[in-house]
Scaffold this active site. Sequence first.
Site, PDB file in Angstrom:
ATOM      1  N   ASP A 224       0.848  -1.187   0.000  1.00 22.33           N
ATOM      2  CA  ASP A 224       0.000   0.000   0.000  1.00 22.33           C
ATOM      3  C   ASP A 224       0.886   1.241   0.000  1.00 22.33           C
ATOM      4  OD1 ASP A 224      -2.882   0.957   0.332  1.00 22.33           O
ATOM      5  OD2 ASP A 224      -1.900   2.041   1.954  1.00 22.33           O
TER       6      ASP A 224
ATOM      7  N   ASP B 251      -1.499   9.597 -10.646  1.00 24.12           N
ATOM      8  CA  ASP B 251      -1.562   8.502 -11.617  1.00 24.12           C
ATOM      9  C   ASP B 251      -0.168   8.112 -12.085  1.00 24.12           C
ATOM     10  OD1 ASP B 251      -4.301   8.550 -11.430  1.00 24.12           O
ATOM     11  OD2 ASP B 251      -4.623   9.586 -13.337  1.00 24.12           O
TER      12      ASP B 251
ATOM     13  N   GLU C  11      -4.609   2.590  -4.399  1.00 23.41           N
ATOM     14  CA  GLU C  11      -3.146   2.656  -4.331  1.00 23.41           C
ATOM     15  C   GLU C  11      -2.553   1.377  -3.744  1.00 23.41           C
ATOM     16  OE1 GLU C  11      -4.680   4.705  -0.528  1.00 23.41           O
ATOM     17  OE2 GLU C  11      -5.308   4.435  -2.614  1.00 23.41           O
TER      18      GLU C  11
ATOM     19  N   ASN D  93      -1.824  13.083  -3.564  1.00 24.98           N
ATOM     20  CA  ASN D  93      -2.767  13.618  -4.540  1.00 24.98           C
ATOM     21  C   ASN D  93      -3.162  15.058  -4.207  1.00 24.98           C
ATOM     22  OD1 ASN D  93      -3.029  11.638  -6.483  1.00 24.98           O
ATOM     23  ND2 ASN D  93      -4.706  10.581  -5.448  1.00 24.98           N
TER      24      ASN D  93
ATOM     25  N   HIS E 189      -4.029  14.884  -9.160  1.00 28.20           N
ATOM     26  CA  HIS E 189      -4.346  13.496  -9.517  1.00 28.20           C
ATOM     27  C   HIS E 189      -3.536  12.998 -10.713  1.00 28.20           C
ATOM     28  CE1 HIS E 189      -7.582  12.739  -6.658  1.00 28.20           C
ATOM     29  NE2 HIS E 189      -7.927  14.005  -6.820  1.00 28.20           N
TER      30      HIS E 189
END
Length: 320
Positions: free
Chosen positions: A191, A208, A235, A199, A204
């Site tokens: 994780d 990504d 994530e 973010n 964002h």
Amino acid sequence: MMQPQHLDPQDRPLNPMLQLGRKLRLLIVDDQPVNIQALYQVFAADYQVFMATSGPQALAICRDKHPDLVLLDVQMPGMDGYEVCRQIKADAELQDLPVVFVTAHSEPQAETLGLEVGAVDFISKPFNPAVVRARVKTHLTIKLQGDLLRQMVFIDGLTGVYNRRFFDERLALEFQRAKRSGTMLSLMVADVDYFKRFNDRYGHLAGDEALRAVAATLAKQLKRPGDMVSRYGGEEFACILPDTDAAGALSLAGEMNAAIRAAHIIHAESEVCDVMTVSLGVASFRPDATRLAEELIVAADQQLYLAKSQGRGRACGAVI
């Protein structure tokens, strides 16, 4: 403002189905070594060739080596070629494996039976090497195209690694395989630490890009052809590690943790350090008739929670 490091496009994970990176595999099955040798001479330069002299041996190689095509004799003592083909087609892991019969029988009834049990072609002995090569090439092309179409639904569109659907199906298969062989099976869950903060700070699009970098880095650390990484959700990523004990899985988790840090994706909002890190949970067990694959997921999640509670950016593992 500090910006996250962008991923080099050459480092992005490719569609796993396009990363063959190996010779295609043929299995030649015949109880006469001279016949095996003749076919081996035809294909050895272009393919990785496995050989078997009996039906049971052929089935064991199919399950262990996963050939891309089988050239199968019909007449063999004990288990004949028809029964080998029936068992291949009855196995969920092998049913898409193309089988080509190579036999001295040329009667229409023999060919009809071969096609009825699941063969894709029927080649008579003595064979012409050029014809056999051409037919094998055709059937391999068809198989690879079919594999690609089937697997496209299993690819995560953002990161290019496998998705959760593929993970679920693959874990079930590896669980059954480990139960049959009595081997260890390990699962790793990773994780990204403080990803929401990332973010919020960088946006964002940067998030990504960071997930693609994490996916590529995790995939590069895998050691064996059977190992796989998938995007488990958001994530979070998961790695299935067949025939891997707890020590081996935890060692790999440590390498992945170090590799993510070495990618140097700037993360000023992290409480671990100033670059992106991951927390990892590892669980290992030896499947048997009393256990379920879901137990491995639960145990890996528990170890992930333990890694987070101990400060994140680390790996914890357990044998269950």
